[in-house]
Every structure is written in C-alpha cells, then in structure tokens.
Scaffold this motif. Structure first.
Motif, mmCIF file in Angstrom:
data_model
loop_
_atom_site.group_PDB
_atom_site.id
_atom_site.type_symbol
_atom_site.label_atom_id
_atom_site.label_comp_id
_atom_site.label_asym_id
_atom_site.label_seq_id
_atom_site.Cartn_x
_atom_site.Cartn_y
_atom_site.Cartn_z
ATOM 1 N N LEU A 129 28.187 -34.720 57.108
ATOM 2 C CA LEU A 129 27.204 -34.425 56.056
ATOM 3 C C LEU A 129 25.774 -34.512 56.588
ATOM 4 C CD1 LEU A 129 29.006 -36.101 53.039
ATOM 5 C CD2 LEU A 129 28.813 -33.666 53.544
ATOM 6 N N ARG A 187 42.471 -29.167 50.994
ATOM 7 C CA ARG A 187 41.340 -29.858 50.345
ATOM 8 C C ARG A 187 41.630 -30.150 48.878
ATOM 9 N NH1 ARG A 187 37.081 -29.308 54.065
ATOM 10 N NH2 ARG A 187 37.256 -27.362 55.182
ATOM 11 N N ASN A 222 30.664 -39.755 48.970
ATOM 12 C CA ASN A 222 31.246 -38.467 49.335
ATOM 13 C C ASN A 222 32.007 -38.721 50.633
ATOM 14 O OD1 ASN A 222 31.997 -35.949 50.137
ATOM 15 N ND2 ASN A 222 29.982 -34.989 49.843
ATOM 16 N N TYR A 269 28.215 -24.786 51.541
ATOM 17 C CA TYR A 269 27.459 -25.966 51.101
ATOM 18 C C TYR A 269 26.002 -25.675 50.743
ATOM 19 C CZ TYR A 269 31.570 -28.241 52.995
ATOM 20 O OH TYR A 269 32.870 -28.614 53.238
ATOM 21 N N HIS A 318 40.589 -36.268 52.088
ATOM 22 C CA HIS A 318 41.923 -35.670 52.066
ATOM 23 C C HIS A 318 42.932 -36.408 52.939
ATOM 24 C CE1 HIS A 318 39.357 -32.691 50.293
ATOM 25 N NE2 HIS A 318 38.701 -32.537 51.437
ATOM 26 N N ALA A 329 33.774 -36.869 52.247
ATOM 27 C CA ALA A 329 33.866 -35.627 53.023
ATOM 28 C C ALA A 329 35.321 -35.404 53.473
ATOM 29 C CB ALA A 329 32.857 -35.641 54.162
ATOM 30 N N ALA A 330 35.550 -35.094 54.755
ATOM 31 C CA ALA A 330 36.916 -34.765 55.184
ATOM 32 C C ALA A 330 37.891 -35.928 54.997
ATOM 33 C CB ALA A 330 36.896 -34.322 56.643
ATOM 34 N N HIS A 357 31.562 -34.404 45.430
ATOM 35 C CA HIS A 357 31.661 -33.328 46.420
ATOM 36 C C HIS A 357 30.688 -32.225 46.055
ATOM 37 C CE1 HIS A 357 35.192 -35.109 48.184
ATOM 38 N NE2 HIS A 357 35.643 -35.309 46.969
ATOM 39 N N LEU A 358 30.054 -31.687 47.066
ATOM 40 C CA LEU A 358 29.157 -30.539 46.854
ATOM 41 C C LEU A 358 29.967 -29.323 46.401
ATOM 42 C CD1 LEU A 358 27.532 -31.381 50.169
ATOM 43 C CD2 LEU A 358 26.069 -31.018 48.187
ATOM 44 N N SER A 359 31.042 -29.041 47.132
ATOM 45 C CA SER A 359 31.861 -27.866 46.833
ATOM 46 C C SER A 359 32.944 -28.242 45.818
ATOM 47 C CB SER A 359 32.505 -27.349 48.124
ATOM 48 O OG SER A 359 33.386 -28.329 48.664
ATOM 49 N N ARG A 417 39.310 -24.530 46.905
ATOM 50 C CA ARG A 417 39.226 -24.230 48.337
ATOM 51 C C ARG A 417 40.627 -24.251 48.974
ATOM 52 N NH1 ARG A 417 34.568 -27.436 51.139
ATOM 53 N NH2 ARG A 417 35.083 -25.871 52.734
ATOM 54 N N ILE A 441 36.351 -28.731 45.357
ATOM 55 C CA ILE A 441 37.462 -28.874 46.330
ATOM 56 C C ILE A 441 38.771 -28.259 45.820
ATOM 57 C CG2 ILE A 441 36.506 -30.864 47.573
ATOM 58 C CD1 ILE A 441 38.499 -32.668 46.033
ATOM 59 N N ARG A 491 25.123 -26.390 58.287
ATOM 60 C CA ARG A 491 26.580 -26.369 58.396
ATOM 61 C C ARG A 491 27.177 -25.496 57.286
ATOM 62 N NH1 ARG A 491 30.236 -31.090 55.735
ATOM 63 N NH2 ARG A 491 32.208 -30.299 56.489
ATOM 64 N N PRO A 495 31.686 -37.991 57.009
ATOM 65 C CA PRO A 495 31.485 -37.227 58.236
ATOM 66 C C PRO A 495 30.917 -35.817 58.047
ATOM 67 C CG PRO A 495 33.822 -37.458 57.728
ATOM 68 C CD PRO A 495 33.083 -38.367 56.802
#
Ligand code: DQA
Length: 159
Positions: A12, A111, A74, A23, A80, A76-77, A100-102, A107, A104, A18, A10
């Motif tokens: 992405l 996350r 990925n 990101y 988690h 995404a949310a 994951h781009l970031s 953060r 996690i 965003r 979601p």
C-alpha cells in the motif's frame, strides 16, 4: 481521548503508482492526511503504520491493547491468506474494522474471501479512499458504545 491504530498492509506504500486502473491515483500520504482530518473532526487520535511483513502486523495487533482502543486495518493481500493476522485480531480484544479500496467481491476469485473479516466488527470495501473514512467513522461509533476496557495488568484481588 480514544486512540486508534491504523494499519496499512503490504504494497500500500505504492498507492498512486501501483495498478492505477484498480486503485486510482490516490497516494498513501493523501489517505493518511484525509484520515487525520477526519480524526480531528471525530475527536480521536490516530497512530498510522504501514508494513509489508505479516509477522510485524501480527506483533502490532498483538500489542495494541496496551495503547489503543480500536484498530482500522487494510490487511491488503494478507486479507486472503493470513490465519495469523485473523487470530491476532480475534485475540487482541479490540474492535477492528477492515477496509479495502477496491470492491474485493467483484475481483478475482482468490480475493473474494476474507480470512480476516470474521475477526472484525465490520468491513468496508470498494469506496476507494472513502472506505478508510467510512470505516473510521463506523469504528469510532462502535467503540464509543463499548464499556471501558479492563486493565489486564491490574492485580486481581483474591476472594
Ligand atoms: C486491497 C485488496 C487486496 O486484494 C489487495 O491485495 C490489496 C489492496 C484493497 O484495498 O483494495 O493490496 O486490500
């Protein structure tokens, strides 16, 4: 040729506009183009999809065994929260790598736990777009060493 299903979870589709401070400016289109280029180098075929819907991702992972050898995801949310995607990854019998781009684990607390990673063979987190490319390379190396999968539809002989 090895076939890999790439799933973007979601939000992405909004990459590039965003939360740019988290990101970066890279768009999903650019990530997909880089993945296709890497796939060519590796000699594998990709099918790339994005969905904002947990159930759609569960369906896709659940059906993947029929047409694919491995999954790059990925979540995404949903990383988690989703027991359903974790169970689908565990049930599908294909090797998966989570990306994951970031980073996690640097953060927010919520996350810092991945529900889905234990159902994957590895996780790559924090390299931005390169997480996908490194994840793809690792996944292809891993899947190449696996025995060919058995056909589930084959009629088994009775003893
Ligand atoms: C993300 C990290 C998740 O926590 C977040 O919900 C995302 C993107 C990443 O790629 O860094 O949507 O998966």
């Amino acid at each position: 040729m090895m076939k890999i299903l790439v799933i973007h979870g979601p939000n992405l589709q909004l990459l590039g506009e965003r939360e740019v401070s988290v990101y970066g400016k890279v768009t999903l289109k650019q990530i997909n183009a880089a993945l296709e280029k890497e796939a060519k180098t590796l000699g594998v075929a990709l099918a790339i999809e994005q969905s904002n819907h947990e159930g759609a991702i569960v369906d896709r992972v659940g059906n993947a065994r029929e047409s694919f050898d491995a999954i790059l995801i990925n979540p995404a949310a949903y990383t988690h929260t989703s027991v359903a995607i974790r169970d689908a990854l565990a049930a599908c019998g294909l090797p998966a790598v989570e990306v994951h781009l970031s980073h996690i684990y640097r953060r927010e607390d919520f996350r810092q736990h991945s529900m889905t990673a234990p159902a994957c063979v590895a996780q790559v987190t924090g390299f931005g777009k390169d997480s996908y490319l490194l994840g793809l390379r690792g996944l292809v190396a891993y899947a190449s060493q696996m025995k060919p999968k058995k056909k589930t539809s084959a009629v088994r002989k009775r003893k």
